[in-house]
Design a protein around this motif. Structure first.
Motif, PDB file in Angstrom:
ATOM      1  N   GLY A 103       0.801  -1.209   0.000  1.00  0.00           N
ATOM      2  CA  GLY A 103       0.000   0.000   0.000  1.00  0.00           C
ATOM      3  C   GLY A 103       0.837   1.264   0.000  1.00  0.00           C
ATOM      4  N   SER A 104       0.211   2.347   0.403  1.00  0.00           N
ATOM      5  CA  SER A 104       0.842   3.664   0.392  1.00  0.00           C
ATOM      6  C   SER A 104       2.086   3.714   1.277  1.00  0.00           C
ATOM      7  CB  SER A 104      -0.180   4.707   0.856  1.00  0.00           C
ATOM      8  OG  SER A 104       0.385   5.976   0.892  1.00  0.00           O
ATOM      9  N   ASP A 105       1.984   3.198   2.487  1.00  0.00           N
ATOM     10  CA  ASP A 105       3.141   3.202   3.390  1.00  0.00           C
ATOM     11  C   ASP A 105       4.308   2.418   2.800  1.00  0.00           C
ATOM     12  OD1 ASP A 105       1.747   4.748   5.211  1.00  0.00           O
ATOM     13  OD2 ASP A 105       1.224   3.055   6.511  1.00  0.00           O
ATOM     14  N   ASP A 106       4.013   1.310   2.154  1.00  0.00           N
ATOM     15  CA  ASP A 106       5.059   0.488   1.525  1.00  0.00           C
ATOM     16  C   ASP A 106       5.714   1.245   0.378  1.00  0.00           C
ATOM     17  OD1 ASP A 106       4.525  -1.943   3.127  1.00  0.00           O
ATOM     18  OD2 ASP A 106       2.634  -1.952   2.021  1.00  0.00           O
ATOM     19  N   LEU A 107       4.892   1.961  -0.408  1.00  0.00           N
ATOM     20  CA  LEU A 107       5.412   2.746  -1.521  1.00  0.00           C
ATOM     21  C   LEU A 107       6.351   3.832  -1.010  1.00  0.00           C
ATOM     22  CD1 LEU A 107       5.054   3.214  -4.652  1.00  0.00           C
ATOM     23  CD2 LEU A 107       3.400   4.980  -4.006  1.00  0.00           C
ATOM     24  N   ILE A 108       5.940   4.523   0.035  1.00  0.00           N
ATOM     25  CA  ILE A 108       6.754   5.599   0.601  1.00  0.00           C
ATOM     26  C   ILE A 108       8.036   5.048   1.204  1.00  0.00           C
ATOM     27  CG2 ILE A 108       6.826   7.320   2.456  1.00  0.00           C
ATOM     28  CD1 ILE A 108       3.809   7.831   1.707  1.00  0.00           C
ATOM     29  N   LEU A 111      11.814   6.150   0.332  1.00  0.00           N
ATOM     30  CA  LEU A 111      12.777   6.626   1.330  1.00  0.00           C
ATOM     31  C   LEU A 111      14.052   5.787   1.347  1.00  0.00           C
ATOM     32  CD1 LEU A 111      10.363   7.453   4.293  1.00  0.00           C
ATOM     33  CD2 LEU A 111      11.571   9.081   2.815  1.00  0.00           C
ATOM     34  N   ASP A 112      13.914   4.500   1.015  1.00  0.00           N
ATOM     35  CA  ASP A 112      15.068   3.591   0.976  1.00  0.00           C
ATOM     36  C   ASP A 112      15.775   3.607  -0.388  1.00  0.00           C
ATOM     37  OD1 ASP A 112      14.532   2.844   3.587  1.00  0.00           O
ATOM     38  OD2 ASP A 112      13.494   0.996   3.035  1.00  0.00           O
ATOM     39  N   ASP A 113      15.375   4.535  -1.254  1.00  0.00           N
ATOM     40  CA  ASP A 113      15.961   4.659  -2.601  1.00  0.00           C
ATOM     41  C   ASP A 113      15.814   3.386  -3.430  1.00  0.00           C
ATOM     42  OD1 ASP A 113      16.752   7.351  -2.243  1.00  0.00           O
ATOM     43  OD2 ASP A 113      18.573   6.702  -1.208  1.00  0.00           O
ATOM     44  N   GLU A 114      14.742   2.643  -3.189  1.00  0.00           N
ATOM     45  CA  GLU A 114      14.483   1.420  -3.946  1.00  0.00           C
ATOM     46  C   GLU A 114      13.378   1.601  -4.982  1.00  0.00           C
ATOM     47  OE1 GLU A 114      13.809  -1.903  -1.321  1.00  0.00           O
ATOM     48  OE2 GLU A 114      15.402  -1.260   0.042  1.00  0.00           O
ATOM     49  N   LEU A 115      12.590   2.671  -4.842  1.00  0.00           N
ATOM     50  CA  LEU A 115      11.439   2.842  -5.721  1.00  0.00           C
ATOM     51  C   LEU A 115      11.838   3.250  -7.143  1.00  0.00           C
ATOM     52  CD1 LEU A 115       8.397   2.809  -6.068  1.00  0.00           C
ATOM     53  CD2 LEU A 115       8.336   5.181  -5.251  1.00  0.00           C
ATOM     54  N   ASP A 116      12.714   4.230  -7.272  1.00  0.00           N
ATOM     55  CA  ASP A 116      13.091   4.699  -8.614  1.00  0.00           C
ATOM     56  C   ASP A 116      13.628   3.572  -9.498  1.00  0.00           C
ATOM     57  OD1 ASP A 116      12.212   7.173  -7.843  1.00  0.00           O
ATOM     58  OD2 ASP A 116      14.163   8.147  -7.916  1.00  0.00           O
ATOM     59  N   PRO A 117      14.524   2.722  -8.991  1.00  0.00           N
ATOM     60  CA  PRO A 117      14.973   1.606  -9.840  1.00  0.00           C
ATOM     61  C   PRO A 117      13.823   0.666 -10.249  1.00  0.00           C
ATOM     62  CG  PRO A 117      16.493   1.901  -8.006  1.00  0.00           C
ATOM     63  CD  PRO A 117      15.295   2.781  -7.745  1.00  0.00           C
ATOM     64  N   LEU A 165      10.807   1.533 -10.739  1.00  0.00           N
ATOM     65  CA  LEU A 165      10.001   2.238 -11.714  1.00  0.00           C
ATOM     66  C   LEU A 165      10.729   2.479 -13.029  1.00  0.00           C
ATOM     67  CD1 LEU A 165       8.418   4.898  -9.317  1.00  0.00           C
ATOM     68  CD2 LEU A 165       7.269   2.907 -10.327  1.00  0.00           C
ATOM     69  N   GLY A 166      12.033   2.219 -13.032  1.00  0.00           N
ATOM     70  CA  GLY A 166      12.828   2.463 -14.231  1.00  0.00           C
ATOM     71  C   GLY A 166      13.214   3.924 -14.390  1.00  0.00           C
ATOM     72  N   ILE A 167      13.287   4.624 -13.262  1.00  0.00           N
ATOM     73  CA  ILE A 167      13.667   6.039 -13.265  1.00  0.00           C
ATOM     74  C   ILE A 167      15.138   6.132 -12.900  1.00  0.00           C
ATOM     75  CG2 ILE A 167      13.323   8.276 -12.159  1.00  0.00           C
ATOM     76  CD1 ILE A 167      10.443   7.395 -11.555  1.00  0.00           C
ATOM     77  N   ALA A 168      15.884   6.855 -13.723  1.00  0.00           N
ATOM     78  CA  ALA A 168      17.319   7.045 -13.419  1.00  0.00           C
ATOM     79  C   ALA A 168      17.471   8.001 -12.247  1.00  0.00           C
ATOM     80  CB  ALA A 168      18.028   7.589 -14.645  1.00  0.00           C
ATOM     81  N   SER A 169      18.350   7.673 -11.348  1.00  0.00           N
ATOM     82  CA  SER A 169      18.574   8.520 -10.167  1.00  0.00           C
ATOM     83  C   SER A 169      19.461   9.686 -10.494  1.00  0.00           C
ATOM     84  CB  SER A 169      19.206   7.714  -9.048  1.00  0.00           C
ATOM     85  OG  SER A 169      18.343   6.683  -8.675  1.00  0.00           O
TER      86      SER A 169
END
Length: 87
Positions: free
Chosen positions: A66-71, A75-81, A83-87
């Motif tokens: 859910g939302s908390d997991d997404l956030i 915060l752990d810098d795991e979402l962008d990879p 999603l395929g977003i370059a950091s």
């Protein structure tokens, strides 16, 4: 870019928060409103391993929670990879 799906319901603050985070990242997503759609709600519950709370978020078909997991992923810098977003 990853395929993102989010199951939501009306007047859900957590759903709004999750969608806001994704939109801020420029991520397009498919939204399924389960408020009055029992078939979609049943589909969501089945895909989410029995979880019934909204939102339920899927990235490339994998339930990330859910939302908390997404956030937390963000915060752990795991979402962008994911999603395929370059950091």
């Amino acid at each position: 870019m990853a395929e993102v799906e989010i199951y939501t319901s009306a007047l859900c603050g957590y759903c709004s928060r999750a969608k806001h985070l994704l939109k801020n990242k420029g991520v397009e997503f498919v939204e399924y409103d389960v408020t009055f759609d029992q078939n979609k709600r049943q589909e969501m519950t089945q895909r989410a391993g029995g979880r019934t709370a909204v939102p339920q978020i899927f990235i490339d078909g994998k339930n990330i929670g859910g939302s908390d997991d997404l956030i937390e992923l963000d915060l752990d810098d795991e979402l962008d990879p994911m999603l395929g977003i370059a950091s």
